[in-house]
Write a protein that holds these residues in place. Structure first.
Motif, mmCIF file in Angstrom:
data_model
loop_
_atom_site.group_PDB
_atom_site.id
_atom_site.type_symbol
_atom_site.label_atom_id
_atom_site.label_comp_id
_atom_site.label_asym_id
_atom_site.label_seq_id
_atom_site.Cartn_x
_atom_site.Cartn_y
_atom_site.Cartn_z
ATOM 1 N N ASP A 237 0.828 -1.202 0.000
ATOM 2 C CA ASP A 237 0.000 0.000 0.000
ATOM 3 C C ASP A 237 0.862 1.251 0.000
ATOM 4 O O ASP A 237 2.069 1.198 0.203
ATOM 5 N N ALA A 238 0.187 2.392 -0.189
ATOM 6 C CA ALA A 238 0.874 3.679 -0.175
ATOM 7 C C ALA A 238 1.145 4.122 1.258
ATOM 8 O O ALA A 238 0.381 3.822 2.175
ATOM 9 N N VAL A 239 2.254 4.844 1.424
ATOM 10 C CA VAL A 239 2.624 5.421 2.711
ATOM 11 C C VAL A 239 3.088 6.847 2.450
ATOM 12 O O VAL A 239 3.809 7.104 1.480
ATOM 13 N N GLY A 240 2.657 7.778 3.291
ATOM 14 C CA GLY A 240 3.070 9.166 3.135
ATOM 15 C C GLY A 240 3.922 9.621 4.307
ATOM 16 O O GLY A 240 3.631 9.280 5.458
ATOM 17 N N ALA A 265 -0.328 9.983 -3.070
ATOM 18 C CA ALA A 265 0.176 8.672 -3.471
ATOM 19 C C ALA A 265 -0.971 7.712 -3.794
ATOM 20 O O ALA A 265 -0.901 6.938 -4.750
ATOM 21 N N ARG A 266 -2.018 7.754 -2.995
ATOM 22 C CA ARG A 266 -3.159 6.870 -3.257
ATOM 23 C C ARG A 266 -3.834 7.217 -4.575
ATOM 24 O O ARG A 266 -4.242 6.331 -5.332
ATOM 25 N N PHE A 267 -3.968 8.492 -4.846
ATOM 26 C CA PHE A 267 -4.590 8.874 -6.110
ATOM 27 C C PHE A 267 -3.727 8.445 -7.296
ATOM 28 O O PHE A 267 -4.232 8.026 -8.334
ATOM 29 N N MET A 268 -2.423 8.528 -7.120
ATOM 30 C CA MET A 268 -1.501 8.120 -8.180
ATOM 31 C C MET A 268 -1.346 6.595 -8.247
ATOM 32 O O MET A 268 -0.668 6.075 -9.117
ATOM 33 N N GLU A 269 -1.977 5.892 -7.285
ATOM 34 C CA GLU A 269 -1.887 4.436 -7.209
ATOM 35 C C GLU A 269 -0.436 3.980 -7.073
ATOM 36 O O GLU A 269 -0.011 2.988 -7.666
ATOM 37 N N GLU A 270 0.311 4.735 -6.261
ATOM 38 C CA GLU A 270 1.714 4.400 -6.000
ATOM 39 C C GLU A 270 1.811 3.544 -4.740
ATOM 40 O O GLU A 270 1.123 3.796 -3.751
ATOM 41 N N ARG A 271 2.672 2.560 -4.757
ATOM 42 C CA ARG A 271 2.957 1.768 -3.565
ATOM 43 C C ARG A 271 4.221 2.304 -2.910
ATOM 44 O O ARG A 271 4.997 3.008 -3.533
ATOM 45 N N TYR A 432 -0.933 18.026 -11.954
ATOM 46 C CA TYR A 432 -1.676 17.537 -13.109
ATOM 47 C C TYR A 432 -0.740 16.848 -14.096
ATOM 48 O O TYR A 432 -1.061 15.805 -14.664
ATOM 49 N N PHE A 433 0.467 17.397 -14.281
ATOM 50 C CA PHE A 433 1.408 16.772 -15.204
ATOM 51 C C PHE A 433 1.775 15.364 -14.746
ATOM 52 O O PHE A 433 1.857 14.440 -15.559
ATOM 53 N N SER A 434 2.000 15.181 -13.448
ATOM 54 C CA SER A 434 2.382 13.852 -12.965
ATOM 55 C C SER A 434 1.270 12.841 -13.201
ATOM 56 O O SER A 434 1.525 11.687 -13.565
ATOM 57 N N LEU A 435 0.021 13.265 -13.018
ATOM 58 C CA LEU A 435 -1.108 12.375 -13.281
ATOM 59 C C LEU A 435 -1.216 12.047 -14.768
ATOM 60 O O LEU A 435 -1.426 10.895 -15.166
ATOM 61 N N LEU A 436 -1.083 13.087 -15.600
ATOM 62 C CA LEU A 436 -1.178 12.902 -17.047
ATOM 63 C C LEU A 436 -0.049 12.005 -17.552
ATOM 64 O O LEU A 436 -0.256 11.132 -18.400
ATOM 65 N N PHE A 437 1.149 12.202 -17.024
ATOM 66 C CA PHE A 437 2.301 11.426 -17.459
ATOM 67 C C PHE A 437 2.065 9.945 -17.207
ATOM 68 O O PHE A 437 2.321 9.100 -18.071
ATOM 69 N N GLU A 439 -0.835 8.454 -16.808
ATOM 70 C CA GLU A 439 -1.947 7.997 -17.647
ATOM 71 C C GLU A 439 -1.472 7.650 -19.059
ATOM 72 O O GLU A 439 -1.899 6.656 -19.651
ATOM 73 N N LYS A 440 -0.598 8.469 -19.611
ATOM 74 C CA LYS A 440 -0.176 8.288 -21.005
ATOM 75 C C LYS A 440 0.974 7.291 -21.164
ATOM 76 O O LYS A 440 1.089 6.648 -22.215
#
Length: 512
Positions: A237-240, A265-271, A432-437, A439-440
């Motif tokens: 899971d994600a940890v902040g 981190a959770r929104f980015m689905e990062e572990r 927004y760029f990190s999310l878009l990056f 996604e693409k």
């Protein structure tokens, strides 16, 4: 049932105690016997009895030395000795070692009965005392957890109580504090935080989240955090993690940052671990907002429509529970509408001041509304319009922006290249760029750069370059961090790869 081991070199003593004593009457069970000291010690280490009854004089290893060994390894064990009529000096020595009773030979059933009853009473008293101590320890820990939670929420106001609960001496040792948000098993947390040095960690429940307040006894450095990130990369899971602050009262600030990093981190689905320092410069978390306002702002800036509706509902429930008067309700709604509309504009790629102006929010429009429901419907409409408009404005430039970013990263990944710098290069808000990056490309910015750097490092190692040269050539100036990262992704250390670059491919073929 208490477990008993008997050690004596006289067979008749062992046999008599085994067959003639009703051990269950004393709440005991005879689990083993031995005829010499060495075999007795091996038996004790294997069976871990509660009570050891031993002769003082035995071949191989005498009873006194056996008792010493037992007290060193298992000091909670109760020891009883058998002694002859002329062995009082040995008995005195045994008592100093911690023996609780002795039986003078010849041993009779009456003597054994008295000794076992005394021992049972002593153990009962010990157990009661131990239970009281456990309860006291649990109570102290619970008070410390409460004081720590107050510290995380109120800062300096709660500092005196926290110092009293943790102890003045330990409080004075604390050099810095970091708060970590998210669910991490205790063993994994202790192993992961080891590179940061000695510390005291207090875990608390804060609403639906688990927080670990790490009180460092020496300020951790960046190399230590790099190691922690590597060790936490395998977490499911994600940890902040918030910032590390030298003032304990700043734990309140680190808590806010840890929760922000966890949300991102959770929104980015990062572990694994995401530090607030990695996302702070994005501007996605402006100061001065409540948690409720910040959640809604985060939804707009990250393009999370489902999250926006959910957090708006939570905001509405809060207003209802607080029973705000009309004037305060109007102020809260007005503030959120303004911040939300402005935030939406700021997430548009390349947006300049005035390109997408924030519509004037009319006090008169709100003032004319009679009910809280009317005000909230108006707020919802404002924020949904802002959300839709920003989504429309930024969609056109997505493909070209990512392509431009990939080219820029390819040319500069060998140096310290930050996400902020790449986002600035393509004219986007960092978040927004990190999310878009992702996604693409299917990978986060950090993972993409890591992959490029490790592939370049592998090429340099195959050419025979030294490990530290390859590490620095691709932007890693911490040798240990580079080695751990390389091993995690490649399956062997950089040195092993340089000596045998074909090994990863062979391993992969062997496993399928």
């Amino acid at each position: 049932m208490l477990r008993v081991v008997i050690c004596d070199d006289e067979y008749i003593v062992l046999e008599g105690l085994r067959s003639m004593i009703e051990w269950s009457e004393y709440g005991m069970s005879l689990v083993g016997t031995a005829e010499d000291g060495k075999s007795a010690w091996a038996l004790i280490r294997e069976l871990r009895p509660d009570i050891v009854m031993t002769d003082i004089r035995m071949p191989g290893l005498d009873g006194l030395r056996l008792i010493e060994l037992v007290m060193e390894e298992a000091p909670e064990t109760v020891c009883i000795v058998f002694s002859g009529f002329n062995e009082y000096e040995y008995v005195r020595t045994a008592m100093k070692l911690g023996v609780v009773d002795y039986l003078e030979k010849p041993i009779t059933l009456e003597k054994v009965d008295e000794a076992l009853r005394r021992t049972r009473e002593r153990i009962g008293g010990r157990e009661e005392l131990a239970a009281l101590r456990r309860a006291a320890d649990a109570s102290r820990e619970a008070l410390l957890e409460q004081a720590t939670l107050a510290l995380l929420r109120r800062g300096g106001e709660a500092l005196p109580r926290w110092r009293a609960c943790i102890g003045e001496d330990e409080a004075d040792r604390v050099a810095a504090v970091t708060v970590i948000a998210g669910e991490v098993p205790k063993a994994a947390r202790e192993e992961a935080l080891a590179p940061l040095g000695a510390s005291r960690t207090v875990v608390v429940a804060d609403g639906d989240e688990r927080l670990a307040a790490v009180f460092h006894f020496a300020c951790p450095d960046q190399a230590g955090w790099d190691d922690v990130r590597c060790r936490m990369s395998e977490l499911p899971d994600a940890v902040g993690a918030g910032g590390t602050y030298s003032g304990v009262a700043d734990a309140v600030r680190s808590r806010t940052e840890a929760l922000r990093a966890l949300r991102f981190a959770r929104f980015m689905e990062e572990r694994g671990l995401t530090r607030y320092a990695d996302v702070a410069e994005s501007g996605v978390f402006p100061e001065g907002l409540t948690d409720r306002e910040e959640a809604i702002l985060f939804d707009i800036r990250t393009g999370d429509k489902e999250g926006l509706l959910r957090d708006l509902d939570a905001f509405s429930r809060w207003m209802e529970q607080e029973r705000l008067d009309p004037e305060l309700a109007e102020q809260e709604i007005l503030k959120l509408a303004y911040v939300g509309r402005r935030s939406g504009r700021e997430t548009v790629p390349g947006a300049q001041r005035g390109v997408m102006t924030v519509a004037a929010v009319s006090h008169r429009e709100l003032a004319g509304m009679q009910t809280r429901d009317e005000m909230f419907r108006w707020l919802r409409e404002q924020l949904e319009m802002a959300f839709a408009k920003t989504a429309e404005e930024r969609s056109a430039s997505q493909h070209s922006a990512v392509a431009k970013a990939l080219d820029f990263i390819k040319r500069h990944f060998r140096r310290d290249l930050t996400l902020q710098e790449v986002a600035d290069h393509v004219g986007m808000n960092t978040t927004y760029f990190s999310l878009l990056f992702k996604e693409k490309t299917g990978a986060s910015y950090i993972k993409h750069v890591t992959r490029l750097r490790l592939e370049e490092a592998k090429l340099l190692l195959r050419e025979g370059r030294k490990v530290n040269e390859a590490s620095e050539a691709v932007g890693y100036y911490n040798y240990r961090h580079f080695t751990e990262l390389f091993k995690k992704h490649v399956g062997m250390t950089p040195g092993q790869y340089r000596d045998d670059p074909g090994a990863p491919a062979r391993k992969e073929a062997e496993h399928g």
